[in-house]
Design an enzyme around this catalytic site. Structure first.
Site, PDB file in Angstrom:
ATOM      1  N   PHE A  11       0.679  -1.136  -0.024  1.00 51.47           N
ATOM      2  CA  PHE A  11       0.037  -0.055   0.014  1.00 51.47           C
ATOM      3  C   PHE A  11       0.830   1.235  -0.295  1.00 51.47           C
ATOM      4  CE2 PHE A  11      -3.025   3.021   1.580  1.00 51.47           C
ATOM      5  CZ  PHE A  11      -4.082   2.773   0.858  1.00 51.47           C
ATOM      6  N   ARG A  31      12.343  -0.330   6.529  1.00 52.98           N
ATOM      7  CA  ARG A  31      13.274  -0.451   7.800  1.00 52.98           C
ATOM      8  C   ARG A  31      14.095  -1.305   7.045  1.00 52.98           C
ATOM      9  NH1 ARG A  31      13.075   0.056  13.320  1.00 52.98           N
ATOM     10  NH2 ARG A  31      10.892   0.168  13.220  1.00 52.98           N
ATOM     11  N   LYS A 189     -14.250  -4.366   8.755  1.00 54.56           N
ATOM     12  CA  LYS A 189     -14.542  -5.123   7.345  1.00 54.56           C
ATOM     13  C   LYS A 189     -13.457  -6.002   7.162  1.00 54.56           C
ATOM     14  CE  LYS A 189     -10.894  -2.974   5.234  1.00 54.56           C
ATOM     15  NZ  LYS A 189     -10.099  -3.296   3.910  1.00 54.56           N
ATOM     16  N   SER A 254      -8.766  -9.324  -2.406  1.00 60.13           N
ATOM     17  CA  SER A 254      -8.879  -9.010  -0.802  1.00 60.13           C
ATOM     18  C   SER A 254      -7.885 -10.285  -0.157  1.00 60.13           C
ATOM     19  CB  SER A 254      -9.976  -8.750  -0.017  1.00 60.13           C
ATOM     20  OG  SER A 254     -10.124  -9.085   1.183  1.00 60.13           O
TER      21      SER A 254
END
EC number: 1.1.1.94
Length: 324
Positions: A11, A31, A189, A254
């Site tokens: 994302f 990182r 959700k 998803s």
């Protein structure tokens, strides 16, 4: 305009690509030094978004001093909720006060039972805090496909200014003051999507999936009411609740739904969790959610059933009968 994104997962990388057309410079921080070197050399995030090339104005880095040495228009926090506190503590001494912080994390923190904005405000109280959330698969954002998401925060003037700077023809952002409602929808959700995935994996039909989505919406409303007496209907039926719920519950793009599908098809839950390279947010959220529900003395039947399946060894058949 200069933007720094902390978190170089799928994302964070997708947001960097989406905003590259309207920002002169975007720092993408992760990182892991080896991973960031790979992104720099290949101009792709081979680990999370291997098919999407990064524009030249995206600067990958593993140095927090480097990416936060100058003032930023805003800083986007794009890490999982359970890692958010650690990130905020790590960057605490490097962030300029009053720089807006946009949080993409979805879920509830273990032990503290806090939502992402509460975590950030606790550690960085002098920075305006916003939630950036809504129906937005990383691959579609990176492909420049249209989406509408929500920026939620208390300062409407600053929020609107950020929206005007960051929105473009395909990446649209709308404003909301309802930080709590947006975060509740974002957290629940993912758990409801696991339930819908189980129903899909068992081939129980679209009618059953629609029923679970409707019941899931009621559970969002139940928690929302328990945390805040006044319900904002536009939040419930807007992109960050209803929109994100429908998206996450109706496609195997998803991660949460595809995880549920695999469970419904008989896959071993523990083996799947050990193999996953990316976090399944519904799995990490359901435990603190049930603790929060007990604290608030409310019932969330679907979420409780998923919790019992994942952590209490309740059978799949019993879980399905409870969900339906």
């Amino acid at each position: 305009m200069k933007i720094t994104i902390l978190g170089a997962g799928s994302f964070g990388t997708a947001i960097a690509i989406a905003l590259s057309s309207i920002s002169t410079s975007i720092n993408l921080w992760g990182r892991n030094h080896t991973d960031m070197q790979s992104i720099t050399i290949n101009r792709k995030n081979l680990k999370y978004l291997p098919t999407y090339e990064l524009p030249d104005n995206i600067i990958p880095s593993s140095s927090i001093d480097e990416v936060l040495s100058d003032h930023n228009t805003c800083i986007i926090l794009a890490v999982p909720t359970q890692q958010l506190r650690t990130l905020c503590l790590y960057v605490q001494q490097h962030i300029f006060e009053q720089t807006p912080l946009l949080i993409c994390s979805k879920g509830i923190e273990n032990i503290s039972l806090k939502f992402p904005s509460e975590i950030v405000k606790e550690i960085l109280p002098n920075n305006p805090t916003y939630i950036l959330s809504g129906p937005s698969f990383a691959k579609e954002i990176a492909a420049n496909l249209p989406c509408t998401i929500v920026l939620a925060g208390e300062n409407e003037v600053l929020g609107t200014s950020l929206i005007n700077k960051m929105s473009n023809k395909t990446f649209k952002i709308v404003y909301s003051k309802d930080t709590l409602g947006v975060q509740i929808g974002a957290a629940l959700k993912n758990i409801i999507a696991i339930a819908c995935g189980i129903i899909t994996g068992k081939n129980l039909g679209n009618n059953a999936v629609a029923s679970v989505i409707a019941k899931g919406m009621e559970e969002i409303k139940t928690l929302y009411t328990a945390k805040n007496e006044t319900i904002n209907l536009s939040t419930l039926i807007g992109p960050s609740c209803l929109g994100d719920l429908i998206l996450t519950c109706t496609t195997t793009h998803s991660r949460n739904m595809s995880f549920g599908v695999a469970i419904g098809q008989g896959e071993d839950i523990n083996k799947m969790l050990n193999k996953k390279s990316e976090i399944i947010e519904g799995v990490s959220t359901v435990k603190p959610l049930i603790s929060l529900a007990e604290k608030l003395n409310i019932e969330l039947p679907i979420c409780t059933s998923i919790y019992n399946l994942l952590y209490k060894n309740v059978s799949l058949d019993k879980t399905i009968s409870e969900i339906l």
